[in-house]
Design a protein around this motif. Sequence first.
Motif, PDB file in Angstrom:
ATOM      1  N   LEU A   1      -9.081   4.126  -2.590  1.00 36.78           N
ATOM      2  CA  LEU A   1      -8.115   3.736  -3.618  1.00 36.78           C
ATOM      3  C   LEU A   1      -8.321   4.646  -4.824  1.00 36.78           C
ATOM      4  CD1 LEU A   1      -8.361  -0.134  -3.163  1.00 36.78           C
ATOM      5  CD2 LEU A   1      -6.681   1.439  -2.205  1.00 36.78           C
ATOM      6  N   ASP A   2      -8.037   5.911  -4.600  1.00 42.30           N
ATOM      7  CA  ASP A   2      -8.336   6.950  -5.579  1.00 42.30           C
ATOM      8  C   ASP A   2      -7.212   7.213  -6.575  1.00 42.30           C
ATOM      9  OD1 ASP A   2      -6.760   7.935  -3.498  1.00 42.30           O
ATOM     10  OD2 ASP A   2      -7.516   9.971  -3.728  1.00 42.30           O
ATOM     11  N   VAL A   3      -6.047   6.671  -6.337  1.00 40.02           N
ATOM     12  CA  VAL A   3      -4.921   6.832  -7.259  1.00 40.02           C
ATOM     13  C   VAL A   3      -4.294   5.465  -7.506  1.00 40.02           C
ATOM     14  CG1 VAL A   3      -4.419   9.246  -6.648  1.00 40.02           C
ATOM     15  CG2 VAL A   3      -3.325   7.405  -5.385  1.00 40.02           C
ATOM     16  N   ARG A   4      -3.689   5.319  -8.670  1.00 40.53           N
ATOM     17  CA  ARG A   4      -3.112   4.035  -9.085  1.00 40.53           C
ATOM     18  C   ARG A   4      -2.115   3.500  -8.055  1.00 40.53           C
ATOM     19  NH1 ARG A   4       0.187   4.918 -13.991  1.00 40.53           N
ATOM     20  NH2 ARG A   4      -1.774   5.779 -14.664  1.00 40.53           N
ATOM     21  N   ASP A   5      -1.225   4.358  -7.551  1.00 39.20           N
ATOM     22  CA  ASP A   5      -0.218   3.894  -6.602  1.00 39.20           C
ATOM     23  C   ASP A   5      -0.862   3.291  -5.351  1.00 39.20           C
ATOM     24  OD1 ASP A   5       1.581   4.922  -8.415  1.00 39.20           O
ATOM     25  OD2 ASP A   5       2.074   6.690  -7.231  1.00 39.20           O
TER      26      ASP A   5
ATOM     27  N   GLY B   1      -1.633  -8.205  -7.344  1.00 43.08           N
ATOM     28  CA  GLY B   1      -1.877  -6.988  -6.572  1.00 43.08           C
ATOM     29  C   GLY B   1      -2.817  -6.042  -7.297  1.00 43.08           C
ATOM     30  N   VAL B   2      -2.619  -5.891  -8.605  1.00 36.42           N
ATOM     31  CA  VAL B   2      -3.518  -5.036  -9.388  1.00 36.42           C
ATOM     32  C   VAL B   2      -4.928  -5.615  -9.347  1.00 36.42           C
ATOM     33  CG1 VAL B   2      -4.073  -4.236 -11.731  1.00 36.42           C
ATOM     34  CG2 VAL B   2      -1.722  -4.087 -10.879  1.00 36.42           C
ATOM     35  N   THR B   3      -5.038  -6.925  -9.521  1.00 37.67           N
ATOM     36  CA  THR B   3      -6.350  -7.573  -9.502  1.00 37.67           C
ATOM     37  C   THR B   3      -7.026  -7.382  -8.148  1.00 37.67           C
ATOM     38  OG1 THR B   3      -5.609  -9.194 -11.121  1.00 37.67           O
ATOM     39  CG2 THR B   3      -7.543  -9.780  -9.800  1.00 37.67           C
ATOM     40  N   ARG B   4      -6.293  -7.585  -7.063  1.00 36.92           N
ATOM     41  CA  ARG B   4      -6.865  -7.410  -5.724  1.00 36.92           C
ATOM     42  C   ARG B   4      -7.235  -5.944  -5.465  1.00 36.92           C
ATOM     43  NH1 ARG B   4      -6.817 -11.679  -2.448  1.00 36.92           N
ATOM     44  NH2 ARG B   4      -5.429 -13.394  -2.964  1.00 36.92           N
ATOM     45  N   GLY B   5      -6.383  -5.039  -5.893  1.00 38.18           N
ATOM     46  CA  GLY B   5      -6.675  -3.625  -5.710  1.00 38.18           C
ATOM     47  C   GLY B   5      -7.922  -3.207  -6.467  1.00 38.18           C
ATOM     48  N   LEU B   6      -8.054  -3.676  -7.710  1.00 38.28           N
ATOM     49  CA  LEU B   6      -9.248  -3.356  -8.497  1.00 38.28           C
ATOM     50  C   LEU B   6     -10.498  -3.950  -7.863  1.00 38.28           C
ATOM     51  CD1 LEU B   6      -7.896  -3.818 -12.127  1.00 38.28           C
ATOM     52  CD2 LEU B   6      -8.618  -1.673 -11.044  1.00 38.28           C
ATOM     53  N   ALA B   7     -10.393  -5.177  -7.371  1.00 35.30           N
ATOM     54  CA  ALA B   7     -11.551  -5.807  -6.720  1.00 35.30           C
ATOM     55  C   ALA B   7     -11.960  -5.018  -5.482  1.00 35.30           C
ATOM     56  CB  ALA B   7     -11.232  -7.255  -6.354  1.00 35.30           C
ATOM     57  N   GLN B   8     -10.988  -4.574  -4.705  1.00 39.62           N
ATOM     58  CA  GLN B   8     -11.290  -3.790  -3.501  1.00 39.62           C
ATOM     59  C   GLN B   8     -11.903  -2.446  -3.873  1.00 39.62           C
ATOM     60  OE1 GLN B   8     -11.432  -4.465  -0.404  1.00 39.62           O
ATOM     61  NE2 GLN B   8     -11.581  -2.437   0.506  1.00 39.62           N
TER      62      GLN B   8
ATOM     63  N   VAL C   1      -6.234  10.700   4.887  1.00 41.99           N
ATOM     64  CA  VAL C   1      -6.210  10.164   3.519  1.00 41.99           C
ATOM     65  C   VAL C   1      -5.227   9.007   3.434  1.00 41.99           C
ATOM     66  CG1 VAL C   1      -5.543  10.696   1.125  1.00 41.99           C
ATOM     67  CG2 VAL C   1      -7.028  12.254   2.381  1.00 41.99           C
ATOM     68  N   GLN C   2      -4.050   9.159   4.019  1.00 41.72           N
ATOM     69  CA  GLN C   2      -3.070   8.060   4.010  1.00 41.72           C
ATOM     70  C   GLN C   2      -3.617   6.835   4.730  1.00 41.72           C
ATOM     71  OE1 GLN C   2       0.360  10.001   5.699  1.00 41.72           O
ATOM     72  NE2 GLN C   2       1.231  10.415   3.669  1.00 41.72           N
ATOM     73  N   ARG C   3      -4.285   7.045   5.851  1.00 44.95           N
ATOM     74  CA  ARG C   3      -4.864   5.926   6.593  1.00 44.95           C
ATOM     75  C   ARG C   3      -5.931   5.219   5.758  1.00 44.95           C
ATOM     76  NH1 ARG C   3      -9.043   4.169   8.920  1.00 44.95           N
ATOM     77  NH2 ARG C   3     -10.310   6.027   8.579  1.00 44.95           N
ATOM     78  N   LEU C   4      -6.808   5.997   5.121  1.00 47.55           N
ATOM     79  CA  LEU C   4      -7.860   5.412   4.287  1.00 47.55           C
ATOM     80  C   LEU C   4      -7.272   4.643   3.110  1.00 47.55           C
ATOM     81  CD1 LEU C   4     -10.391   8.389   4.279  1.00 47.55           C
ATOM     82  CD2 LEU C   4     -10.694   6.169   5.400  1.00 47.55           C
ATOM     83  N   ARG C   5      -6.222   5.177   2.495  1.00 42.31           N
ATOM     84  CA  ARG C   5      -5.582   4.482   1.377  1.00 42.31           C
ATOM     85  C   ARG C   5      -4.935   3.179   1.854  1.00 42.31           C
ATOM     86  NH1 ARG C   5      -2.898   9.747  -1.601  1.00 42.31           N
ATOM     87  NH2 ARG C   5      -4.770  10.304  -2.800  1.00 42.31           N
TER      88      ARG C   5
ATOM     89  N   VAL D   1      -2.487  -0.218  -6.296  1.00 42.83           N
ATOM     90  CA  VAL D   1      -1.509  -1.304  -6.468  1.00 42.83           C
ATOM     91  C   VAL D   1      -0.837  -1.630  -5.140  1.00 42.83           C
ATOM     92  CG1 VAL D   1       0.577  -2.037  -7.684  1.00 42.83           C
ATOM     93  CG2 VAL D   1      -1.179  -0.741  -8.905  1.00 42.83           C
ATOM     94  N   THR D   2      -0.481  -0.610  -4.376  1.00 41.53           N
ATOM     95  CA  THR D   2       0.159  -0.852  -3.075  1.00 41.53           C
ATOM     96  C   THR D   2      -0.758  -1.672  -2.176  1.00 41.53           C
ATOM     97  OG1 THR D   2       1.491   1.151  -3.194  1.00 41.53           O
ATOM     98  CG2 THR D   2       1.075   0.262  -0.997  1.00 41.53           C
ATOM     99  N   TYR D   3      -2.027  -1.275  -2.088  1.00 40.29           N
ATOM    100  CA  TYR D   3      -2.974  -2.027  -1.271  1.00 40.29           C
ATOM    101  C   TYR D   3      -3.065  -3.474  -1.767  1.00 40.29           C
ATOM    102  CZ  TYR D   3      -7.221  -3.884   0.665  1.00 40.29           C
ATOM    103  OH  TYR D   3      -8.107  -4.704   1.296  1.00 40.29           O
ATOM    104  N   GLY D   4      -3.211  -3.649  -3.070  1.00 41.72           N
ATOM    105  CA  GLY D   4      -3.351  -4.985  -3.635  1.00 41.72           C
ATOM    106  C   GLY D   4      -2.134  -5.869  -3.396  1.00 41.72           C
ATOM    107  N   VAL D   5      -0.936  -5.298  -3.538  1.00 39.43           N
ATOM    108  CA  VAL D   5       0.289  -6.082  -3.312  1.00 39.43           C
ATOM    109  C   VAL D   5       0.398  -6.465  -1.837  1.00 39.43           C
ATOM    110  CG1 VAL D   5       2.828  -5.981  -3.315  1.00 39.43           C
ATOM    111  CG2 VAL D   5       1.531  -5.205  -5.321  1.00 39.43           C
ATOM    112  N   ARG D   6       0.118  -5.530  -0.953  1.00 38.70           N
ATOM    113  CA  ARG D   6       0.153  -5.862   0.492  1.00 38.70           C
ATOM    114  C   ARG D   6      -0.848  -6.980   0.814  1.00 38.70           C
ATOM    115  NH1 ARG D   6       3.407  -2.371   3.031  1.00 38.70           N
ATOM    116  NH2 ARG D   6       3.466  -0.212   2.351  1.00 38.70           N
ATOM    117  N   GLU D   7      -2.032  -6.896   0.226  1.00 42.39           N
ATOM    118  CA  GLU D   7      -3.052  -7.927   0.441  1.00 42.39           C
ATOM    119  C   GLU D   7      -2.586  -9.269  -0.113  1.00 42.39           C
ATOM    120  OE1 GLU D   7      -6.419  -8.802   1.993  1.00 42.39           O
ATOM    121  OE2 GLU D   7      -5.209  -7.232   2.857  1.00 42.39           O
TER     122      GLU D   7
END
Length: 191
Positions: free
Chosen positions: A19-23, A147-154, A9-13, A26-32
């Motif tokens: 991207l099943d939880v807000r954290d 980051g939020v925008t990128r995370g939502l798009a992903q 699950v951590q690897r997939l996130r 956002v984390t994925y989007g900010v890293r991207e």
Amino acid sequence: MRAAWRGEVQRLRASGELLDVRDALVTYGVREELRVRGWDRQWDPAPEEAWDQGRWPGSRDSGPGGYPERLSARLDANLVAQAVAACWWTSLPAITALRAWRDANPGLTPRRYVLDEKGLARLVGPLAEYEMLARQVTTTGAIWRAGVTRGLAQATSSSTSPQAPEQRAAVPEQSRAPRAAERERRAGEPT
């Protein structure tokens, strides 16, 4: 088995596949966002003043309406430190110039919100210089919003695209079994 599942699950996130939880979103989007900007690297730590409450010189409101909603997310401390340092060090020349501009123009007050291209074209003199410098400042707020925008798009793209068989195979069998049993149970119920 549970530890292996948590690891998966951590690897997939982290990869943006789950991207099943807000954290996670956002984390994925900010890293991207940091990766796209070329800022996903080691930075010198940001000075204490970068962490101070309040606005950085050159920071602007989005417009008269601003951002009416707030969104909280728990981000990894190292990711936050990287984003703050990246914003600070890439914006420092403009921040320094804006402080000098403020000292040289004590009676002028620039608008707090970002001007559109038409408004920008009408500016002349010191206010035009301020606007040019302010556009070179990247605040952490800009990174969080991007980051939020990128995370939502992903999340949207990964939830609408069909999953390839090899991706489905990566999900452990025991996680599919309860869902399959539930579908079978429902199939036998009268409609």
